[in-house]
Design a protein around this motif. Structure first.
Motif, PDB file in Angstrom:
ATOM      1  N   ARG A   1      53.920  30.363  47.335  1.00  0.00           N
ATOM      2  CA  ARG A   1      54.039  29.100  48.060  1.00  0.00           C
ATOM      3  C   ARG A   1      55.458  28.921  48.576  1.00  0.00           C
ATOM      4  O   ARG A   1      55.673  28.568  49.738  1.00  0.00           O
ATOM      5  CB  ARG A   1      53.674  27.942  47.130  1.00  0.00           C
ATOM      6  CG  ARG A   1      53.802  26.582  47.786  1.00  0.00           C
ATOM      7  CD  ARG A   1      53.624  25.448  46.818  1.00  0.00           C
ATOM      8  NE  ARG A   1      52.410  25.597  46.033  1.00  0.00           N
ATOM      9  CZ  ARG A   1      52.080  24.837  45.026  1.00  0.00           C
ATOM     10  NH1 ARG A   1      52.872  23.853  44.652  1.00  0.00           N
ATOM     11  NH2 ARG A   1      50.969  25.035  44.358  1.00  0.00           N
TER      12      ARG A   1
ATOM     13  N   ASN B   1      50.265  24.708  50.245  1.00  0.00           N
ATOM     14  CA  ASN B   1      50.358  24.026  48.951  1.00  0.00           C
ATOM     15  C   ASN B   1      49.250  24.416  47.984  1.00  0.00           C
ATOM     16  O   ASN B   1      49.364  24.170  46.791  1.00  0.00           O
ATOM     17  CB  ASN B   1      50.394  22.511  49.145  1.00  0.00           C
ATOM     18  CG  ASN B   1      51.742  22.031  49.623  1.00  0.00           C
ATOM     19  OD1 ASN B   1      52.764  22.669  49.386  1.00  0.00           O
ATOM     20  ND2 ASN B   1      51.751  20.911  50.314  1.00  0.00           N
ATOM     21  N   LYS B   2      48.205  25.037  48.469  1.00  0.00           N
ATOM     22  CA  LYS B   2      47.116  25.497  47.606  1.00  0.00           C
ATOM     23  C   LYS B   2      47.428  26.845  46.951  1.00  0.00           C
ATOM     24  O   LYS B   2      46.713  27.275  46.061  1.00  0.00           O
ATOM     25  CB  LYS B   2      45.819  25.617  48.407  1.00  0.00           C
ATOM     26  CG  LYS B   2      45.294  24.285  48.898  1.00  0.00           C
ATOM     27  CD  LYS B   2      44.055  24.479  49.748  1.00  0.00           C
ATOM     28  CE  LYS B   2      43.577  23.141  50.316  1.00  0.00           C
ATOM     29  NZ  LYS B   2      42.433  23.344  51.226  1.00  0.00           N
TER      30      LYS B   2
ATOM     31  N   GLU C   1      49.677  29.531  44.739  1.00  0.00           N
ATOM     32  CA  GLU C   1      50.533  29.434  43.549  1.00  0.00           C
ATOM     33  C   GLU C   1      51.936  29.956  43.845  1.00  0.00           C
ATOM     34  O   GLU C   1      52.163  30.672  44.809  1.00  0.00           O
ATOM     35  CB  GLU C   1      49.903  30.181  42.357  1.00  0.00           C
ATOM     36  CG  GLU C   1      49.915  31.692  42.478  1.00  0.00           C
ATOM     37  CD  GLU C   1      48.689  32.279  43.172  1.00  0.00           C
ATOM     38  OE1 GLU C   1      48.557  33.510  43.135  1.00  0.00           O
ATOM     39  OE2 GLU C   1      47.886  31.543  43.769  1.00  0.00           O
ATOM     40  N   PHE C   2      52.852  29.556  42.964  1.00  0.00           N
ATOM     41  CA  PHE C   2      54.230  30.041  43.031  1.00  0.00           C
ATOM     42  C   PHE C   2      54.252  31.501  42.614  1.00  0.00           C
ATOM     43  O   PHE C   2      53.430  31.897  41.793  1.00  0.00           O
ATOM     44  CB  PHE C   2      55.128  29.214  42.093  1.00  0.00           C
ATOM     45  CG  PHE C   2      55.376  27.821  42.579  1.00  0.00           C
ATOM     46  CD1 PHE C   2      56.344  27.574  43.539  1.00  0.00           C
ATOM     47  CD2 PHE C   2      54.640  26.752  42.088  1.00  0.00           C
ATOM     48  CE1 PHE C   2      56.572  26.283  43.989  1.00  0.00           C
ATOM     49  CE2 PHE C   2      54.857  25.465  42.543  1.00  0.00           C
ATOM     50  CZ  PHE C   2      55.828  25.231  43.489  1.00  0.00           C
TER      51      PHE C   2
ATOM     52  N   LYS D   1      47.007  35.878  50.522  1.00  0.00           N
ATOM     53  CA  LYS D   1      46.485  34.708  49.817  1.00  0.00           C
ATOM     54  C   LYS D   1      46.227  33.550  50.798  1.00  0.00           C
ATOM     55  O   LYS D   1      45.237  32.837  50.671  1.00  0.00           O
ATOM     56  CB  LYS D   1      47.448  34.277  48.715  1.00  0.00           C
ATOM     57  CG  LYS D   1      47.483  35.239  47.544  1.00  0.00           C
ATOM     58  CD  LYS D   1      48.450  34.780  46.476  1.00  0.00           C
ATOM     59  CE  LYS D   1      48.477  35.731  45.317  1.00  0.00           C
ATOM     60  NZ  LYS D   1      47.238  35.770  44.553  1.00  0.00           N
TER      61      LYS D   1
END
Length: 75
Positions: free
Chosen positions: A34, A27-28, A30-31, A71
């Motif tokens: 995620r 959840n940390k 980014e789209f 990431k």
């Protein structure tokens, strides 16, 4: 028998805690990274299915998946 049951419950709780930590870490990010990680590692979908759902070619999704994993590791 109770010892076996208690040991199994302990394992289940540990696994649930691991999954919760993984979701928090995902959840940390980014789209769209995620979404990719969530669909693959939490929902258990294949890369082919996720590519179709997100309207990416399989090749593009594989690249984005690699970036998403990097990431995730950086957190």
């Amino acid at each position: 028998l109770m010892d076996s049951f208690n040991e199994m419950m302990k394992i289940i709780i540990q696994e649930e805690e691991k999954q919760k930590k993984i979701v928090e870490q995902i959840n940390k990010i980014e789209f769209p990274y995620r979404n990719i990680l969530f669909k693959v590692y939490i929902r258990g979908k294949s890369l082919v299915t996720v590519a179709s759902e997100l309207n990416y070619s399989y090749r593009d999704l594989c690249r984005k998946h690699g970036t998403a994993l990097n990431k995730f590791d950086e957190l």
